[in-house]
Motif scaffolding. Structure first.
Motif, PDB file in Angstrom:
ATOM      1  N   GLY A  78     -10.504  50.631  21.007  1.00  0.00           N
ATOM      2  CA  GLY A  78      -9.418  49.669  21.036  1.00  0.00           C
ATOM      3  C   GLY A  78      -9.042  49.039  19.713  1.00  0.00           C
ATOM      4  N   GLY A  81      -5.748  50.852  17.258  1.00  0.00           N
ATOM      5  CA  GLY A  81      -4.382  50.564  17.668  1.00  0.00           C
ATOM      6  C   GLY A  81      -4.030  49.094  17.463  1.00  0.00           C
ATOM      7  N   SER A  82      -4.993  48.211  17.752  1.00  0.00           N
ATOM      8  CA  SER A  82      -4.755  46.780  17.604  1.00  0.00           C
ATOM      9  C   SER A  82      -4.498  46.417  16.146  1.00  0.00           C
ATOM     10  CB  SER A  82      -5.970  46.009  18.125  1.00  0.00           C
ATOM     11  OG  SER A  82      -5.827  44.627  17.871  1.00  0.00           O
ATOM     12  N   ARG A  85      -1.073  47.758  14.848  1.00  0.00           N
ATOM     13  CA  ARG A  85       0.071  46.940  15.259  1.00  0.00           C
ATOM     14  C   ARG A  85       0.167  45.665  14.420  1.00  0.00           C
ATOM     15  NH1 ARG A  85      -1.600  49.196  20.043  1.00  0.00           N
ATOM     16  NH2 ARG A  85      -3.048  47.509  20.533  1.00  0.00           N
ATOM     17  N   TYR A 246      -1.175  59.443  25.789  1.00  0.00           N
ATOM     18  CA  TYR A 246      -2.326  58.678  25.349  1.00  0.00           C
ATOM     19  C   TYR A 246      -3.552  59.560  25.607  1.00  0.00           C
ATOM     20  CZ  TYR A 246       0.781  54.602  25.654  1.00  0.00           C
ATOM     21  OH  TYR A 246       1.825  53.712  25.507  1.00  0.00           O
ATOM     22  N   LYS A 276      -4.552  49.996  26.562  1.00  0.00           N
ATOM     23  CA  LYS A 276      -3.525  50.279  25.562  1.00  0.00           C
ATOM     24  C   LYS A 276      -2.185  50.562  26.247  1.00  0.00           C
ATOM     25  CE  LYS A 276      -1.757  51.558  21.540  1.00  0.00           C
ATOM     26  NZ  LYS A 276      -0.438  52.046  21.924  1.00  0.00           N
ATOM     27  N   GLU A 279      -0.828  47.287  27.390  1.00  0.00           N
ATOM     28  CA  GLU A 279      -0.372  46.500  26.247  1.00  0.00           C
ATOM     29  C   GLU A 279       0.978  46.987  25.741  1.00  0.00           C
ATOM     30  OE1 GLU A 279      -1.906  45.247  21.752  1.00  0.00           O
ATOM     31  OE2 GLU A 279      -3.237  46.304  23.129  1.00  0.00           O
ATOM     32  N   ASP A 280       1.213  48.294  25.811  1.00  0.00           N
ATOM     33  CA  ASP A 280       2.481  48.860  25.367  1.00  0.00           C
ATOM     34  C   ASP A 280       3.596  48.692  26.392  1.00  0.00           C
ATOM     35  OD1 ASP A 280       1.303  49.614  23.025  1.00  0.00           O
ATOM     36  OD2 ASP A 280       1.170  51.752  23.493  1.00  0.00           O
ATOM     37  N   ASP A 368      -8.756  42.854  29.917  1.00  0.00           N
ATOM     38  CA  ASP A 368      -8.346  43.449  28.638  1.00  0.00           C
ATOM     39  C   ASP A 368      -8.490  42.437  27.517  1.00  0.00           C
ATOM     40  OD1 ASP A 368      -7.703  45.717  30.021  1.00  0.00           O
ATOM     41  OD2 ASP A 368      -5.526  45.379  29.970  1.00  0.00           O
TER      42      ASP A 368
END
Length: 390
Positions: A78, A81-82, A85, A246, A276, A279-280, A368
């Motif tokens: 995780g 990607g975090s 961004r 993904y 993810k 979140e998207d 999450d």
């Protein structure tokens, strides 16, 4: 052509390692790499490790031979990607014209920002570079030029923590002394072939006759010359493409033949990917499972739900079916991967049990948040209780 360069290329340095070091700053300056022990591959190596001959993608076993004191860091679920961004969110504090090209690189169009001088341009972009380091501890390299092609080459010219500006009109002079492999499309095989023809540097292309250029590059010879001159008319796309899939995979430390263990690992992959997706703001409909045997032979199987979802539970029952369908040879496995595709916007729920799903979704969102950053502090499924990923 503008007096000032307006296209910026950002390239994070050793991104996966840098993300891990943001959690383990005491390892900065050491020979370290992200990858699985024994049977894995190196996905990112520190520059100290690269100096010892460690590169991507090198088998971990080989990396440990060329660099015996290499520190191996496992992937933290995780975090990549975090952080990616957050990096691009900081870019958007300078300009809204940001193209997120991949997890660790992208383009900024600073033309509309109205910078008046090259000094102001440099000052503002250097401030961004510093802010990314100060707030996220991610080192980056920047190239600034009149177009995408030259800015991307410039960002890689002085890594790590590089900063290169190419003044409009000087693109050809900047590229001329560089090795021919900086031109997009010139891979290792092509580079060797061109070297055999006496072409080692970009400037060597301009010594060739039209006949020779056509012989080497066919109908693309004019495009090759245009790139060698630093010409590129591509624009920065501010709306980056939505994810089309993904996926994640795990290479085992030893071959595994226990079906229950493989299924548990695959379910854990679903748990890793679904936050993810939520979140998207997406939902997915199709799940594909891939297995790999010790001889590197792959086999896959996939299946779709009737309705797209962003919850783990609807996909769990498919895993057993897909693993059995893909794992047709009764031999131990070296690797398993899970991929979600048929990505849709979240939109309105049309399922019969909307309220039930929304309650599950709210609970998932809370979990999450608690598990953000790879801490995995909350266990929500039984298959999460056993074992750790390498």
């Amino acid at each position: 052509m503008s007096r000032l360069p307006t296209i910026v290329h950002l390239d994070a340095d050793a991104f996966f390692v840098s993300c891990e070091l943001s959690l383990k700053p005491e390892l900065r300056g050491t020979k370290c790499a992200v990858g699985g022990r024994e049977r894995g591959i190196i996905s990112s190596a520190s520059y100290e490790a690269r100096a010892c001959g460690v590169y991507t993608p090198m088998p971990t076993k080989q990396a440990l031979k060329v660099c015996p004191d290499l520190i191996l860091l496992p992937h933290t679920a995780g975090i990549y990607g975090s952080i990616s961004r957050k990096v691009f969110d900081l870019c958007e504090t300078i300009t809204p014209h940001v193209q997120r090209n991949s997890i660790d690189e992208g383009y900024l169009d600073i033309g509309p920002c109205g910078f008046k001088t090259i000094e102001e341009t440099e000052r503002r972009v250097r401030a961004l570079q510093k802010r990314i380091w100060d707030e996220l501890q991610i080192p980056t390299s920047f190239g600034i030029a009149s177009n995408k092609l030259v800015s991307a080459i410039a960002s890689k010219a002085r890594k790590p923590r590089g900063f290169t500006i190419v003044i409009p009109g000087e693109e050809g002079a900047f590229l001329a002394p560089l090795k021919i492999n900086v031109i997009p499309g010139v891979g290792k095989v092509t580079e060797v072939h061109l070297q055999q023809q006496g072409i080692r540097y970009v400037k060597d292309l301009f010594e060739l006759t039209e006949t020779k250029l056509k012989e080497l590059f066919g109908n693309g010879w004019l495009d090759m010359l245009a790139m060698a001159r630093g010409e590129d008319d591509r624009v920065v796309h501010t709306e980056h493409e939505d994810a089309k899939s993904y996926s994640t995979q795990e290479t085992f430390g030893h071959d595994i033949s226990d079906f229950a263990e493989i299924e548990r690992i695959a379910k854990r992959m679903v748990d890793e990917l679904m936050p993810k997706i939520r979140e998207d703001g997406k939902r997915v409909k199709t799940m594909t499972v891939k297995v790999r045997y010790p001889g590197m032979e792959n086999s896959t199987a996939g299946k779709s739900l009737n309705e797209a979802s962003d919850l783990e539970a609807p996909f769990y029952p498919l895993l057993s079916q897909l693993l059995k369908a893909a794992w047709t040879k009764k031999r131990p496995l070296r690797l398993v991967s899970v991929r979600f595709s048929s990505v849709e916007e979240k939109g309105a729920q049309l399922e019969m049990f909307t309220q039930t799903d929304e309650k599950k979704r709210r609970l998932a969102a809370v979990l999450d948040k608690l598990n953000a950053g790879g801490r995995n502090s909350i266990v929500s499924h039984g298959h999460q209780l056993r074992g750790e990923r390498d």
